[in-house]
Scaffold this motif. Structure first.
Motif: not given
Length: 487
Positions: A328-335, A371-392
């Motif tokens: 897993v890696r984070i692109a320059e635009d945060g994707e 984003e990836l934290d110092e332990k290599g854990r992934l944090k999802i901070v948003g969506r590049k496109k505007d999809m959203f999640i309703v109850g999964g």
């Protein structure tokens, strides 16, 4: 036990008869089947596909039905016949489902008529078979040779755009990934696994059914989530494993005194943000000994997961570290970019969309920002496109807007996700009307035309929508202006 011991999903499922024998495999209402009995039913169903529907190896069949023992027999019977499974969301209306059936090339559609008081149909010329009609018991036992590189399923997802795309995955990819999932979730032989996650979704089908066949867990399908039903089953069946969205755990925490939940051991959640306080309560006020959270997508399965011993804060605010075989890696635009053996074979009949999603170096572009934290854990901070999640469930504004624009009173529509305490997010539609219509009328109209999770919860009428220089609606401005509505 390694998933690599088996070449295919049906080989795994049928081997459970020898590995687990007379242990209870499925409990569904009055139906109780051992692993040996379940394997026998799967073989007979495979024969029915061949003799009654003429299904050959590689043929596709759609399954549009709720969680049940019949779904399990229908799906794994098809796979044992060498077929390719095309699960369909039970919340879809006819037009949505027919589009998937047509584009998948399904030779038949298996349904459960009467579920949610509806009749399930198929496009003209495609046979419809009710899973409770006796069809699944009409064959001579059959098991075709299926290999790890053969296509197992085509699961439709809209990815980062509005039109559903068929994600193709092989048997070998699924077996390897969900063998590791079992280890991370601490699923073990003899567990009793209550399944509220729908089988048409990889959480229910792969992290549920395939995982249970891998480890010898008893499967308890639930067709419609109802807190009272879940509490009754936990008590009566001594459920040990209970994955689901945060809503499920809110229901458990709100259970009346005196309910016996002491059997619960493993919780697994994902697909929606989890407050740190909820994680603390799940693991301190409920009997769970282990809570796993993770990040997955249809195009790659479960990509990251938390690990036993991770602190509350990490489980709540990140989706864990990559599973074995994933980068897993984070692109320059945060994707968030993902690479590994379980990345899909591609989108069905859509090489352009496949090339857009998976680059030449094999990186899957997820459309999520992270984003990836110092332990290599992934944090999802948003969506590049505007999809959203309703109850999964993934909700795609472009698709919902297309439906809304079919209403004669709607001139323009823009949909965004807004926070909701129970569902994580729900849709809000901003509408420019061409004639008189109320919010309630538009919501009621929508409920007849699209799956419930897609229906906007709120409608706000505007004289005009904010537009950019190219005429595109500025949804980021709508989102910035938005104050979460009160339910």
């Amino acid at each position: 036990m390694s998933g690599s011991r088996w070449r295919s999903i049906p080989e795994l499922a049928l081997s459970a008869a020898d590995r687990f024998g007379d242990a209870e495999a499925v409990v569904d209402g009055g139906a109780r089947l051992t692993f040996r009995e379940l394997a026998d039913r799967i073989r007979v169903a495979a024969g029915a596909y061949a003799s009654e529907l003429g299904i050959h190896k590689g043929d596709r069949v759609a399954l549009w039905a709720p969680n049940s023992v019949e779904w399990i027999v229908a799906a794994f019977g098809l796979l044992a016949a060498g077929g390719v499974l095309v699960p369909v969301n039970t919340r879809f209306k006819d037009a949505e489902a027919h589009d998937i059936v047509r584009r998948s090339g399904a030779k038949a559609v298996l349904v459960e008529d009467g579920f949610l008081d509806r009749e399930f149909t198929a496009p003209d010329g495609v046979p419809v078979v009710d899973v409770r009609s006796g069809f699944l018991a009409a064959g001579t036992p059959l098991e075709r040779d299926v290999g790890e590189d053969d296509l197992a399923d085509i699961i439709f997802t809209s990815g980062t755009t509005g039109r559903p795309k068929g994600v193709m995955t092989t048997h070998g990819q699924t077996l390897r990934l969900y063998d590791e999932w079992c280890d991370l979730a601490q699923l073990r032989r003899g567990d009793r696994y209550l399944m509220v996650n729908p089988y048409f979704h990889i959480f229910g089908y792969k992290a549920g059914l395939v995982a249970s066949f891998l480890r010898g867990a008893t499967m308890l399908p639930v067709a419609v989530f109802d807190p009272g039903t879940v509490l009754d089953l936990v008590e009566r069946e001594r459920v040990t494993v209970l994955p689901g969205p945060p809503t499920l755990y809110h229901s458990l925490l709100a259970a009346p005194p005196g309910r016996d939940l002491s059997s619960l051991r493993v919780a697994v959640t994902g697909s929606a943000d989890i407050p740190v306080e909820l994680v603390r309560r799940i693991t301190t006020e409920l009997p769970f000994q282990h809570l796993m959270t993770g990040y997955g997508l249809t195009e790659a399965g479960t990509v990251t997961a938390s690990r036993p011993g991770d602190p509350y804060e990490a489980v709540a605010t990140t989706v864990g570290r990559p599973c074995e075989g994933f980068e897993v890696r984070i692109a320059e635009d945060g994707e968030v970019l993902v690479r590994g053996y379980a990345v899909m074979q591609g989108y069905l009949d859509d090489p352009a969309a496949t090339a857009e999603a998976v680059d030449r170096d094999g990186w899957l572009h997820t459309g999520d920002l992270g984003e990836l934290d110092e332990k290599g854990r992934l944090k999802i901070v948003g969506r590049k496109k505007d999809m959203f999640i309703v109850g999964g469930f993934n909700a795609y504004p472009a698709e919902i807007e297309g439906f809304l624009l079919e209403h004669p009173a709607v001139a323009q529509a823009a949909v965004i996700g807004v926070p909701d305490e129970r569902m994580g997010q729900v849709g809000k539609a901003f509408v420019v009307a061409r004639q008189q219509v109320t919010a309630d009328e538009l919501i009621a109209w929508s409920k007849k035309r699209m799956a419930g999770f897609k229906v906007p919860r709120y409608v706000e009428f505007r004289d005009a929508l904010p537009l950019g220089a190219t005429g595109k609606v500025l949804k980021n401005r709508l989102a910035a202006e938005e104050v979460a509505p009160q339910s």
